[in-house]
Motif scaffolding. Structure first.
Motif, PDB file in Angstrom:
ATOM      1  N   LYS A 451     124.961  30.132  12.017  1.00  0.00           N
ATOM      2  CA  LYS A 451     125.386  31.387  11.709  1.00  0.00           C
ATOM      3  C   LYS A 451     126.649  31.738  11.762  1.00  0.00           C
ATOM      4  O   LYS A 451     127.206  32.377  10.750  1.00  0.00           O
ATOM      5  N   ARG A 452     127.418  31.295  12.721  1.00  0.00           N
ATOM      6  CA  ARG A 452     129.025  31.654  12.783  1.00  0.00           C
ATOM      7  C   ARG A 452     129.541  30.801  11.693  1.00  0.00           C
ATOM      8  O   ARG A 452     130.725  31.257  11.160  1.00  0.00           O
ATOM      9  N   LYS A 453     129.008  29.357  11.207  1.00  0.00           N
ATOM     10  CA  LYS A 453     129.804  28.905   9.897  1.00  0.00           C
ATOM     11  C   LYS A 453     129.723  29.936   8.938  1.00  0.00           C
ATOM     12  O   LYS A 453     130.637  30.074   7.972  1.00  0.00           O
ATOM     13  N   SER A 454     128.428  30.243   8.585  1.00  0.00           N
ATOM     14  CA  SER A 454     128.187  30.999   7.352  1.00  0.00           C
ATOM     15  C   SER A 454     129.134  32.337   7.659  1.00  0.00           C
ATOM     16  O   SER A 454     129.783  32.629   6.488  1.00  0.00           O
ATOM     17  N   GLU A 455     128.990  32.960   8.569  1.00  0.00           N
ATOM     18  CA  GLU A 455     129.977  34.037   8.638  1.00  0.00           C
ATOM     19  C   GLU A 455     131.297  33.899   8.545  1.00  0.00           C
ATOM     20  O   GLU A 455     132.164  34.644   7.826  1.00  0.00           O
ATOM     21  N   PHE A 456     131.988  32.805   8.986  1.00  0.00           N
ATOM     22  CA  PHE A 456     133.346  32.391   8.842  1.00  0.00           C
ATOM     23  C   PHE A 456     133.508  32.072   7.324  1.00  0.00           C
ATOM     24  O   PHE A 456     134.588  32.233   6.930  1.00  0.00           O
ATOM     25  N   LYS A 457     132.782  31.555   6.557  1.00  0.00           N
ATOM     26  CA  LYS A 457     133.001  30.983   5.357  1.00  0.00           C
ATOM     27  C   LYS A 457     132.930  32.324   4.331  1.00  0.00           C
ATOM     28  O   LYS A 457     133.811  32.375   3.558  1.00  0.00           O
ATOM     29  N   GLU A 458     132.109  33.253   4.871  1.00  0.00           N
ATOM     30  CA  GLU A 458     132.146  34.485   3.959  1.00  0.00           C
ATOM     31  C   GLU A 458     133.341  35.338   4.413  1.00  0.00           C
ATOM     32  O   GLU A 458     134.005  35.869   3.320  1.00  0.00           O
TER      33      GLU A 458
END
Length: 483
Positions: A451-458
């Motif tokens: 989830k953190r990776k996805s949020e960081f990517k966004e």
């Protein structure tokens, strides 16, 4: 303590019976049979003819005097060797070489450990063992490798001492009595038989006692090793230096002042007996949570490691007597923190059982709310989740404290209960999670990480990559018609 010794006796019954048989045979062979058949040089005068009264005095001296002294002297090193075999062998090897250089002032036997090559190996093992145990990053590896090898070496040394002492004491005692009686006297055969029987019984009993003493002390030392797995390096250094100093002191006292040494040995044994039960729990924890998984990791974990052993533990049988056919899981877990709740009186490293019976998962305690062998059901809810974590050293079962104020829903990040169990269940972890319904900490962490990776990517895309604004359409204005 007696219950534990009985249990260990049943577990190692074959080995103990073979050891007793070997000691008895050697005592008979060297004591009764050998010296009736073979003439030897003895401790007593073989040519002198002794009277009946002198013969009885000689019997008394040999049975109750020198024999006991020889036995006590032979077994004086059992305490030290059981505590730390590397330290004991290093001390004996150094003393043997000093004795040789000084012209043999001490009556020490020639031991293999006195050879320079063997002594060098022992010294390297001693230094490496101490270094690894005193370092927080290598202490577990040191305990599971050289530390465990040291335990086997200590047992082997004690067994060798027992066998050699049985043969030596029985032989010297019997030979002395045979030559003490004058040829043809009636007391010759009777004295020979009496001393042979007494030396046989006494030497074998002492050999068995030395094995029991070795077991008691080794369990205590393993308990200390288990404590070291939870202590910082500075404490480990102090403990290792202290243990080595005490063992060296015991060896030196036994060599220089034998009577004082005997008294110190007895005091150490009494102390070990008093703390034996507590250390036994810690030793079992160390063996099952660290040592066995360590070797399983080397030789390969079993994919079909059983969730229910063939022999159901007695405590589980007593707690679930009417539901034995519903049992789907029995896992020994060990407490590494005393619970704050439930009115439980658990000792550090005490073993309890994580079970699943008829779809219900819970813990079986020795005593809970006045009920012996009690089953406590574990229910993982959103308000009070119970976690199961797959760690590098062990698997962990725990929950967090509830706040004192019931209006607060946020859990306090301090563990309320904390149990661990072996990594031998590595390939059954997912089954345990599915069966118990507990929260999979590793999966939660993975989901949070994703989830953190996805949020960081966004966020990253929003900072550096923007959608192109649509181009404005150009309207073509018709040219004015020429007049």
């Amino acid at each position: 303590m007696l219950e534990i010794l009985k249990k260990e006796y049943r577990k190692h019954k074959t080995f103990i019976m073979v050891y007793i048989a070997v000691c008895t045979f050697l005592a008979f062979f060297f004591g009764q049979y050998m010296y009736n058949a073979i003439p030897v040089t003895t401790l007593a005068s073989g040519e002198a003819t002794l009277s009946e009264g002198d013969t009885i005095l000689e019997l008394n001296r040999m049975v109750l005097g020198d024999s006991l002294k020889n036995l006590a002297g032979s077994y004086s090193g059992v305490i030290g060797i059981s505590c730390e075999p590397f330290t004991g062998l290093l001390f004996l090897g150094i003393m043997q070489n000093i004795n040789k250089l000084a012209g043999h002032p001490m009556a020490m036997p020639e031991l293999p450990v006195g050879h320079p090559a063997v002594l060098a190996i022992v010294a390297v093992c001693f230094v490496a063992s101490k270094f690894m145990k005193a370092n927080s990053t290598t202490k577990v590896f040191g305990i599971c490798t050289l530390g465990y090898l040291e335990k086997f070496l200590g047992t082997a040394c004690v067994i060798a001492i027992g066998i050699l002492t049985v043969a030596g004491v029985a032989g010297s005692t019997s030979a002395a009595v045979v030559n003490a009686a004058a040829p043809g006297e009636v007391l010759q055969s009777a004295g020979n038989f009496t001393v042979g029987v007494v030396s046989t019984i006494f030497a074998v009993i002492m050999s068995i006692m030395s094995l029991i003493i070795n077991f008691i002390i080794q369990i205590v030392m393993m308990g200390l090793d288990a404590l070291e797995t939870m202590t910082p390096s500075i404490v480990d250094v102090i403990l290792e230096v202290l243990k080595t100093a005490i063992v060296l002191f015991v060896f030196i006292i036994n060599v220089a002042f034998p009577p004082i040494g005997y008294a110190i040995n007895i005091i150490i044994l009494i102390i070990c007996c008093l703390i034996f039960k507590a250390c036994y729990n810690a030793a079992q924890y160390l063996r099952r949570v660290y040592v066995r998984p360590f070797f399983a990791g080397i030789f390969g974990y079993k994919e079909d490691y059983p969730l229910v052993k063939k022999k159901i533990p007695s405590r589980v049988k007593k707690a679930l007597a009417d539901r034995l056919d519903e049992i789907q899981m029995t896992i020994p877990v060990y407490t590494i923190k005393k619970p704050r709740k439930w009115d439980l009186k658990l000792k550090l490293y005490e073993r309890v059982w994580l079970v699943n019976v008829g779809g219900e998962t819970g813990l079986i305690f020795r005593k809970y709310n006045g009920v012996r062998n009690a089953f406590y059901k574990l229910e993982s809810t959103e308000e009070n989740p119970v976690y199961l974590r797959k760690g590098f050293r062990f698997f962990e079962l725990y929950n967090y404290r509830k706040p004192a104020n019931k209006e607060k829903k946020q859990l306090i990040k301090i563990k309320d209960m904390d149990f661990v169990f072996s990594r031998e269940y590595r390939y059954r972890f997912d089954e345990i999670i599915a069966m118990s319904g507990l929260v999979n900490v590793n999966e939660e962490k993975m989901n949070k990480r994703e989830k953190r990776k996805s949020e960081f990517k966004e966020w990253w895309n929003g900072m550096f990559y923007h959608d192109e604004e649509p181009a404005l359409e150009t309207v073509k204005v018709p040219a004015e018609e020429e007049n």
